[in-house]
Design a protein around this motif. Structure first.
Motif, short mmCIF file in Angstrom:
data_model
loop_
_atom_site.label_atom_id
_atom_site.label_comp_id
_atom_site.label_asym_id
_atom_site.label_seq_id
_atom_site.Cartn_x
_atom_site.Cartn_y
_atom_site.Cartn_z
N LEU A 134 47.02 1.33 -14.60
CA LEU A 134 47.89 1.05 -13.51
C LEU A 134 46.86 0.28 -12.04
N PRO A 135 46.49 0.16 -11.32
CA PRO A 135 46.20 -0.48 -9.70
C PRO A 135 45.73 -1.56 -9.90
N ILE A 136 44.15 -1.32 -11.05
CA ILE A 136 44.37 -2.65 -11.59
C ILE A 136 44.64 -3.56 -11.63
N PHE A 140 38.18 -4.31 -3.89
CA PHE A 140 37.51 -2.84 -4.17
C PHE A 140 39.06 -1.98 -3.42
N ALA A 141 39.10 -1.86 -2.50
CA ALA A 141 40.09 -1.02 -1.84
C ALA A 141 41.21 -0.91 -2.17
N GLY A 142 42.05 -2.39 -3.30
CA GLY A 142 43.11 -2.21 -3.59
C GLY A 142 42.84 -1.15 -4.65
N HIS A 143 42.10 -0.80 -5.37
CA HIS A 143 42.32 -0.19 -6.98
C HIS A 143 41.90 1.33 -6.58
N GLU A 144 40.28 0.86 -5.91
CA GLU A 144 39.84 2.11 -6.13
C GLU A 144 40.61 3.33 -5.47
N THR A 145 40.52 3.33 -4.72
CA THR A 145 41.64 4.66 -3.77
C THR A 145 42.72 4.97 -4.66
N THR A 146 43.47 4.74 -5.19
CA THR A 146 44.24 4.40 -5.93
C THR A 146 44.91 5.76 -6.52
N VAL A 147 43.61 4.90 -7.61
CA VAL A 147 43.45 4.95 -9.00
C VAL A 147 42.78 7.00 -8.94
N ASN A 148 42.73 7.22 -7.70
CA ASN A 148 41.71 8.53 -7.82
C ASN A 148 43.20 9.49 -6.76
N ALA A 173 45.82 15.85 -0.72
CA ALA A 173 43.88 15.08 -1.59
C ALA A 173 43.31 14.77 -1.21
N SER A 174 42.07 15.02 -1.55
CA SER A 174 40.94 14.63 -0.67
C SER A 174 39.86 14.14 -2.01
N PRO A 175 40.03 13.14 -2.35
CA PRO A 175 39.13 12.93 -4.14
C PRO A 175 37.40 12.56 -2.91
N SER A 176 37.46 11.86 -1.65
CA SER A 176 36.15 12.29 -0.86
C SER A 176 35.56 13.19 0.51
N GLU A 177 34.61 13.41 0.25
CA GLU A 177 35.28 13.71 1.84
C GLU A 177 34.10 12.97 2.63
N HIS A 178 33.38 11.80 2.62
CA HIS A 178 32.51 11.14 3.18
C HIS A 178 32.89 10.52 4.80
N ASP A 191 28.43 12.02 -6.19
CA ASP A 191 27.27 10.60 -6.26
C ASP A 191 27.45 9.33 -5.78
N ARG A 192 29.20 9.33 -5.77
CA ARG A 192 29.96 8.29 -5.16
C ARG A 192 30.93 8.52 -4.29
N LEU A 193 30.69 7.15 -3.58
CA LEU A 193 31.94 7.26 -2.50
C LEU A 193 32.73 7.79 -1.79
N ALA A 194 34.03 7.18 -3.09
CA ALA A 194 35.07 7.89 -3.37
C ALA A 194 35.14 8.75 -3.98
N GLY A 195 34.16 9.02 -5.02
CA GLY A 195 34.07 10.46 -5.42
C GLY A 195 35.47 10.51 -6.78
N GLY A 196 36.27 11.59 -7.01
CA GLY A 196 37.55 11.41 -8.17
C GLY A 196 36.87 11.57 -9.18
N PHE A 197 37.09 11.64 -10.31
CA PHE A 197 36.72 11.73 -11.71
C PHE A 197 36.46 10.66 -12.83
#
Length: 391
Positions: free
Chosen positions: A143-145, A227-235, A272-277, A378-384
């Motif tokens: 969807l976000p992509i 990058f930001a336009g889809h990565e964060t929404t996915v998570n 929701a906090s996929p990443s704690e970076h 091991d990824r900046l954005a975290g997620g599953f």
């Protein structure tokens, strides 16, 4: 540094933020820590304090001596300084001026029907496939992509190519890999922007093609938007689904009263906090925040997940509650002049998903034990990597 708490903190539960952030805020909302790189930094965990830094133009992403600046992580994208120190403010101002209309709430609302249609098609696909299914692959990712491709003017058929770049950009372990992927993403998107100068369309990259900015800045902005336009929404979709599945009373409340969807979206963004970076900022001059003096050049880590769970701002801050009355605005989209340009778009996507997902699949449930879900560490954005569900 000896004696200072060291990042990252241990995180026992993928839906809860590390207890270390609350412990640090219990001492003070602004405290010294050691980063994963061994550098000293100020960690901000307080709600009001983080809003103050967001709104203060004496903090920025750039540093006058980037090669020697303290770093938060190995990641090339958000681990340390970015942009030119001498021009950061003017570039940021021009970017906001140029792209603000493209991401206006009115323009985003015009996309609402299209996004609703995309969600409906993806849910149809899941229903046709039948359970069990991977909700990440079947809904959260595509969807976000598709939405960001249409908005920016990026060919959807390139999705596998730029998705591979995006995943490499989030690498926290190999700085060369994330740096190379970021350069590849910027070069790829800049070629699209340049083509728009001769053949513009009704898209954001066509707007960016007219920018009076250096080519490197245009390329960096174009790559960052994709990058930001889809990565964060996915998570956020994945984590939002999981929050509802772990809190069935909240899911039932949304099912019985669909008008709660707006509050649900804001609560997902808060909790929701996929990443704690954390977000990187550097003091561009000596400044005081909440009585704490921060010297020019020092690194500040903004922990928006921690600020969104500040008990001084939210009653029962760790509780996922879509029925909160008059809640404080969360800082999941930043604040002030650094409020996310894509906030309206993300909200529309999340509303479309959570306004229909449980109506379509009221018995949606995890297809594996919750404890078996493994988030990326091991990824900046975290997620599953996957979200197995059944119904």
């Amino acid at each position: 540094m000896p004696g200072l708490p060291r990042l990252p903190f241990e995180r026992p539960d993928v839906l809860e933020i590390s207890p270390g952030f609350g412990e640090m805020r219990g001492r003070a909302p602004i405290t010294k820590v050691t980063t994963a790189m061994g550098d000293e930094a100020w960690l901000i965990t307080g709600y009001e304090e983080i809003r103050q830094v967001f709104a203060d133009d004496r903090f920025g992403r750039s540093h006058p001596t980037p090669d020697t600046a303290a770093r938060l992580s190995n990641n090339a994208l958000l681990g340390g300084p970015t942009g030119e120190y001498a021009t950061e403010r003017s570039v940021h101002k021009e970017m906001r001026r140029l792209l603000g209309p493209a991401f206006s709430a009115r323009r985003m609302r015009r996309l609402s029907d299209r996004i609703g249609s995309l969600v409906g098609n993806l849910l149809d696909g899941l229903a046709e496939q039948g359970p069990p299914a991977d909700l990440h692959a079947g809904l959260s990712l595509p969807l976000p992509i598709q939405v960001i491709c249409e908005l920016l003017g990026v060919p959807y058929e390139d999705r596998d190519r730029f998705r591979a770049m995006a995943e490499a950009m989030t690498d926290l372990t190999h700085p060369e890999r994330s740096a190379a992927a970021q350069m590849e993403m910027n070069a790829y998107t800049y070629e699209i922007v340049k083509a728009k100068r001769d053949d513009p369309g009704e898209d954001v990259y066509s707007d960016l093609a007219t920018a009076s900015l250096p080519e490197d800045d245009v390329a960096r902005i174009a790559g960052g938007l994709l990058f930001a336009g889809h990565e964060t929404t996915v998570n956020q979709i994945d984590y939002g689904v999981l929050l509802f599945l772990r809190n069935p009373a909240q899911r039932d409340a949304l099912l019985s009263d669909p008008s709660l969807v707006d509050g649900a979206v804001e609560e997902i963004m808060r909790v929701a906090s996929p990443s704690e970076h954390g977000l990187v900022r550097y003091a561009h001059e000596d400044v005081e925040v909440a009585g704490v003096p921060i010297r020019a050049g020092e690194l500040v880590m903004l922990s928006t997940p921690a600020a969104n769970r500040d008990e001084r701002a939210y009653p029962d801050p760790d509780m996922f509650d879509i029925l909160r009355s008059d809640p404080q605005p969360h800082v999941g989209f930043g604040h002030g002049p650094h409020h996310c340009l894509g906030a309206s778009l993300a909200r529309i996507e999340l509303r479309a998903v959570f306004g229909s997902l449980f109506t379509r699949f009221p018995t949606l449930a995890l297809a594996v034990p919750y404890e078996e879900l493994q988030a990326h560490t091991d990824r900046l954005a975290g997620g599953f990597p996957a979200l197995p569900v059944t119904w």
